[in-house]
Design a protein around this motif. Sequence first.
Motif, mmCIF file in Angstrom:
data_model
loop_
_atom_site.group_PDB
_atom_site.id
_atom_site.type_symbol
_atom_site.label_atom_id
_atom_site.label_comp_id
_atom_site.label_asym_id
_atom_site.label_seq_id
_atom_site.Cartn_x
_atom_site.Cartn_y
_atom_site.Cartn_z
ATOM 1 N N GLN A 9 2.614 6.373 -6.935
ATOM 2 C CA GLN A 9 1.595 7.152 -7.647
ATOM 3 C C GLN A 9 1.792 8.646 -7.419
ATOM 4 O O GLN A 9 1.698 9.450 -8.362
ATOM 5 N N GLU A 47 1.193 3.887 -3.101
ATOM 6 C CA GLU A 47 0.766 5.272 -2.865
ATOM 7 C C GLU A 47 1.885 6.261 -3.161
ATOM 8 O O GLU A 47 1.662 7.285 -3.822
ATOM 9 N N GLU A 55 0.823 -1.204 0.000
ATOM 10 C CA GLU A 55 0.000 0.000 0.000
ATOM 11 C C GLU A 55 0.864 1.264 0.000
ATOM 12 O O GLU A 55 0.631 2.188 -0.785
ATOM 13 N N LYS A 107 0.213 14.073 2.508
ATOM 14 C CA LYS A 107 -0.591 12.891 2.181
ATOM 15 C C LYS A 107 -0.811 12.022 3.410
ATOM 16 O O LYS A 107 -1.909 11.486 3.614
ATOM 17 N N TYR A 108 0.225 11.881 4.227
ATOM 18 C CA TYR A 108 0.141 10.936 5.346
ATOM 19 C C TYR A 108 -0.164 11.589 6.687
ATOM 20 O O TYR A 108 -0.594 10.903 7.623
#
Length: 550
Positions: A445, A442, A438, A546-547
């Motif tokens: 991408q 991610e 994952e 993002k995280y």
Amino acid sequence: MRTHDFYEETLALTKELVAIPSLNNSDGERTIALHMAEWLRKLPYFAAHPNQVIVSPLKNDPWNRVNTIAIAFGEKSDSKRTIILHGHCDTVWVDDYGPIKEYAFDCDALPEKIKAITENPEVLADIASGEWLFGRGASDMKCGDAVNLSLMKYFTEHLDCFDGNLIFMTNPVEENQHTGIIDSLDVLEQLRDQYGLEYKMAMNTDFISPAFPGDTAHYFHAGAVGKILPCFYIIGKPTHAGQSYEGFSASMAAAEIVRNMDLRAEFCDVYNNEYTMPPTVLKLKDLKPAYDVQTTFEAFVYFNYFIHNMEMDDIFKRLKGVAQEAMDYVNRYTDQQYKLYCAKTGDQYRPVHYDTQVLDYSQLYQQAKSIKPDVDQEIDEITSKAMAANLDRRELTLQIVQHLAAVCNILTPTVVVFLAPPYCPRNTLKREIPQEREILDEVTQLLGELGQELGEELKMMQFFPVLTDSSYLKLDDTDASVDTLVNNLPNMKGFYNVPVDQIKRLNIPALNFGCHGKDAHKWTERVHKEYTFRKLPYIMLKTLEKYLIQ
């Protein structure tokens, strides 16, 4: 969130850090880590929370070096998700700069000095372009520390936007023994337990370079290559040089081991179509202390050996196979040459052959232990004396092996295969593990999207191809593989106790977001300014968002 231009700040910070000599095994490693701690403490957030900047001394360190670690907590929620920004603060030495050595830490003056002593067209073109910053550590990796400091500053100024937490860490001793990152694991584990942190990933900013002339891609890595140092201690059968066919040549066996292993492409490890570099011989010597006409009794060889996916048991089968092939070759070659010699001289030929054996260290140790139950005390005494004398750690392990061979009274031509420091664990994000797949998908991408936005080719690879502190944040070896390692590195827990259990407990996915440089460890070392000081911090900020924004 808003965009932010990090260029001027990270450029100025890099020059500031380069100007502080932090040569490996010098007082400068402590100085620069303390400098970064003070820089952080001057930020308003850390001025209000000084205890969140941690200066942690290394254990039993002759230079009193320290790790600098800082943690900031996002305020948008009480999320425990945490990302670590880390890099190393030491550099290699500057003797390679020769007559311009005094300018190695002066990023502004150095380019003109380099121009005066080089005709390299690529270097001269990079100087003329004004797009590159030169200096020892500019690429490896003070630019990365500067990027991480700037991102930490930005984070503390926008805490209300972030759900998770951010840790800054800089470590010394990366250029040889990696004891900085190893000792920092105690702090990371303590912070995790104290605050209930969930370590999502660690982002290293070690340098990356073009993979080939004209390469314009920028590489990101989802793991770290592993490295061991396999050693071969060879015991022969000495003889007088005037009776040379009556002996078994330890030197020839050592040479044959090198011939069979050095640069052998077949021994390159592979994972997901990424190959390591092949084994490379780093030292080859006989152990005769002085000249005489006796053939050598002992020899010693060791290799750099990179690993992507192999287990230690399989590697040791390979190493012992090479050793046995070398011993068989010496027997065969000696007999063949003696037969030819007898044909020339008319001497009576009798086959020449010695029984041989190949042992790994664990087998030698068990034999010695059965003969001398208190041999562990002797191993500890050898270790203590060698450490007090600051003996090279490879020579320390050799002394232990030689002592055990003497305890066992080995008279047969023998090779003992063992390991010596350093050991760098291998790790990568694997698609077979859902949580790791994952993250890999991610980030890959995201890099694709950001590459289009920035007009850059951003490529995700599995392994950072050279040694890195990221090795010590995650370990992919099985328990059986680790046992083989520990049992074959003489007295590992006594003087080189890599905390494999602690690394497995932390198990932090370790990615490298590299600054773009050239010629690390060379006097033309340099870093690309536009990518490193503007684009890379933006890429890393988008990853943090993002995280750490839910």
